[in-house]
Write an enzyme that holds these catalytic residues in place. Sequence first.
Site, PDB file in Angstrom:
ATOM      1  CE  LYS A 106       1.682   3.901   5.407  1.00  8.59           C
ATOM      2  NZ  LYS A 106       1.345   2.405   4.557  1.00  8.59           N
TER       3      LYS A 106
ATOM      4  CE1 TYR B 139       0.405  -0.874   8.831  1.00  8.99           C
ATOM      5  CE2 TYR B 139      -1.446  -0.478  10.588  1.00  8.99           C
ATOM      6  CZ  TYR B 139      -1.130  -0.736   9.437  1.00  8.99           C
ATOM      7  OH  TYR B 139      -0.950  -2.138   9.461  1.00  8.99           O
TER       8      TYR B 139
ATOM      9  CG  ASP C  38      -4.405  -5.497  -0.189  1.00  5.71           C
ATOM     10  OD1 ASP C  38      -4.368  -4.580  -0.788  1.00  5.71           O
ATOM     11  OD2 ASP C  38      -4.197  -6.226   1.058  1.00  5.71           O
TER      12      ASP C  38
ATOM     13  CG  HIS D 178      -1.651  -1.496   1.542  1.00  2.73           C
ATOM     14  ND1 HIS D 178      -1.934  -1.488   2.780  1.00  2.73           N
ATOM     15  CD2 HIS D 178      -2.260  -1.954   0.360  1.00  2.73           C
ATOM     16  CE1 HIS D 178      -3.249  -2.703   2.397  1.00  2.73           C
ATOM     17  NE2 HIS D 178      -3.447  -3.329   1.475  1.00  2.73           N
TER      18      HIS D 178
END
Length: 187
Positions: free
Chosen positions: A71, A131, A165, A61
Amino acid sequence: MEIETTGIPGCYVLQARLLRDRRGSFIKTFHTPRFEELGLRTDWREEYFSASAKGVVRGMHFQLPPVDHAKMVFCLTGEVLDVVVDLRRGSPAFGTALGFTLSAENGRGLYLPTGCAHGFVSKAEDSGMYYKVTSVHAPEQDAGIAWDSIAFDWPVSDPELSDRDRRHPRFADFETPFVFDAAKAAQ
């Protein structure tokens, strides 16, 4: 917190100080002065948590410009094999996929600059991932590449995947909008 360089410019392994005693453990995953000292971004806009069963693959992603993001990820429960792919044209590591074991036991995390795809496979019965990202999620800019289209030896052959996905394009078919800038590699 200490950092280790990786084979992808601007991508770092974060080794947090993990404190343990009879009560359990404690870890600091972020400290603004230390990140600034290391030249890493501190302008986090959103945080997430995911829980995954053993054999689940999430990824690969990223968000497209203009809402692309850096990130930071940590595994808070269980264990994952975390995978990063450099999507930045002109990067000395363009197309390189690297894997890192992150777990509740080792206190390791990853810092990913913009222009990198991220995913993981859960190696434990229940793996919890945390995250932080530097942009607000924009569904129309949410993107990915197929997990099995990168040059990486995944330890699973038929993982549990989301429908989303399953629909990602293959890496070879993805036209990247990301461009490597050595001066801004960690951003």
